[in-house]
Design a protein around this motif. Structure first.
Motif, PDB file in Angstrom:
ATOM      1  N   ILE A  25      -5.502 -14.718  10.136  1.00 16.64           N
ATOM      2  CA  ILE A  25      -5.788 -16.245   9.320  1.00 16.64           C
ATOM      3  C   ILE A  25      -6.264 -15.434   7.565  1.00 16.64           C
ATOM      4  N   MET A  26      -7.363 -14.961   7.578  1.00 18.23           N
ATOM      5  CA  MET A  26      -8.120 -14.619   7.035  1.00 18.23           C
ATOM      6  C   MET A  26      -7.152 -13.239   6.101  1.00 18.23           C
ATOM      7  N   GLY A  27      -6.200 -12.577   6.357  1.00 17.30           N
ATOM      8  CA  GLY A  27      -5.669 -11.697   5.774  1.00 17.30           C
ATOM      9  C   GLY A  27      -4.696 -12.052   5.428  1.00 17.30           C
ATOM     10  N   SER A  28      -3.595 -13.060   5.793  1.00 19.52           N
ATOM     11  CA  SER A  28      -2.234 -13.836   5.344  1.00 19.52           C
ATOM     12  C   SER A  28      -3.086 -14.467   4.272  1.00 19.52           C
ATOM     13  N   GLN A  29      -4.605 -14.980   3.844  1.00 17.69           N
ATOM     14  CA  GLN A  29      -4.746 -15.645   2.942  1.00 17.69           C
ATOM     15  C   GLN A  29      -5.182 -15.184   1.350  1.00 17.69           C
ATOM     16  N   LEU A  30      -4.890 -13.690   1.927  1.00 16.35           N
ATOM     17  CA  LEU A  30      -5.817 -12.632   0.527  1.00 16.35           C
ATOM     18  C   LEU A  30      -4.344 -12.577  -0.805  1.00 16.35           C
ATOM     19  N   LYS A  31      -4.563 -12.561  -1.287  1.00 21.23           N
ATOM     20  CA  LYS A  31      -3.314 -13.651  -1.966  1.00 21.23           C
ATOM     21  C   LYS A  31      -3.365 -11.977  -3.019  1.00 21.23           C
ATOM     22  N   VAL A  32      -3.097 -10.936  -2.755  1.00 25.86           N
ATOM     23  CA  VAL A  32      -2.947  -9.467  -3.183  1.00 25.86           C
ATOM     24  C   VAL A  32      -1.797  -8.456  -2.014  1.00 25.86           C
ATOM     25  N   GLU A  33      -0.870  -7.943  -2.769  1.00 26.11           N
ATOM     26  CA  GLU A  33      -0.661  -7.306  -1.478  1.00 26.11           C
ATOM     27  C   GLU A  33      -0.861  -5.868  -1.129  1.00 26.11           C
ATOM     28  N   ASP A  34      -1.474  -5.491  -1.352  1.00 23.94           N
ATOM     29  CA  ASP A  34      -2.744  -4.031  -0.458  1.00 23.94           C
ATOM     30  C   ASP A  34      -3.845  -4.809  -0.473  1.00 23.94           C
ATOM     31  N   GLY A  35      -4.243  -5.783   0.381  1.00 29.85           N
ATOM     32  CA  GLY A  35      -5.674  -6.306   0.604  1.00 29.85           C
ATOM     33  C   GLY A  35      -5.892  -6.366   1.743  1.00 29.85           C
ATOM     34  N   SER A  36      -7.126  -5.975   2.722  1.00 30.47           N
ATOM     35  CA  SER A  36      -7.493  -6.211   3.449  1.00 30.47           C
ATOM     36  C   SER A  36      -8.825  -6.679   3.478  1.00 30.47           C
ATOM     37  N   VAL A  37      -9.466  -8.286   5.194  1.00 29.93           N
ATOM     38  CA  VAL A  37     -10.069  -8.424   5.556  1.00 29.93           C
ATOM     39  C   VAL A  37     -11.184  -7.839   6.750  1.00 29.93           C
TER      40      VAL A  37
END
Length: 181
Positions: free
Chosen positions: A52-64
């Protein structure tokens, strides 16, 4: 049924809602790690919220990355989620079990929860809070309130069947939007 994440923003209420059905992901993790029901529940809850938290990232290459380091028999749980909702995870002791009352709180114990977000800045953004009681949803709610200053409500669950397979898994996260009090 395939795993899904649904996201919504209430038009005038100033809240965002994310809900995930993660039965397939959690069952696959159970198979890979050969987890006990206790370990399946803890890893599954962490996989769900990380997705869920990953899907909320606003950058395409982001990770949590969500890391739970407790003093309970499960040891450390680490999950990494991507902006497309894909997630992977690890559990230090997949064979951990509790003899009398196998609940996730007792399996996790006391310690800390750390969230690391890589959103393309020079350094990742990190937040750490003490574990409230090892109940993963409550600990994440505390993280959002203390570290990100976002009033939130979170629920996570994994139902393990009598044959130790995952019958159902999922969760939801409700958060106030910036500027809403």
């Amino acid at each position: 049924m395939s795993d899904k994440i649904l996201r919504a923003i209430a038009r005038n209420a100033g809240i965002q809602i994310s809900a995930a059905s993660t039965t397939g992901i959690v069952e696959r993790a159970r198979e890979i790690h050969n987890t006990t029901p206790l370990a399946t529940a803890a890893l599954g809850r962490t996989l769900t919220i990380t997705s869920i938290m990953g899907s909320q990232l606003k950058v395409e290459d982001g990770s949590v990355t969500v890391q739970i380091k407790g003093n309970g028999p499960l040891g450390t749980i680490v999950c990494v989620g991507e902006s497309d909702g894909c997630v992977r995870g690890y559990l230090q002791d997949p064979a951990a079990d509790l003899p009398l009352r196998p609940d996730v709180c007792g399996g996790v114990g006391r310690g800390y929860l750390m969230v690391i977000k890589d959103i393309g800045l020079k350094d990742p953004v990190t937040g750490t809070v003490a574990l409230v009681d090892g109940e993963i949803a409550e600990d994440l709610t505390r993280y959002f309130a203390e570290s990100e200053q976002i009033p939130s409500a979170c629920a996570l669950g994994v139902l393990v069947d009598t044959d130790c397979t995952v019958k159902c898994a999922g969760g939801w996260l409700v958060q106030l939007m910036p500027g809403v009090k």
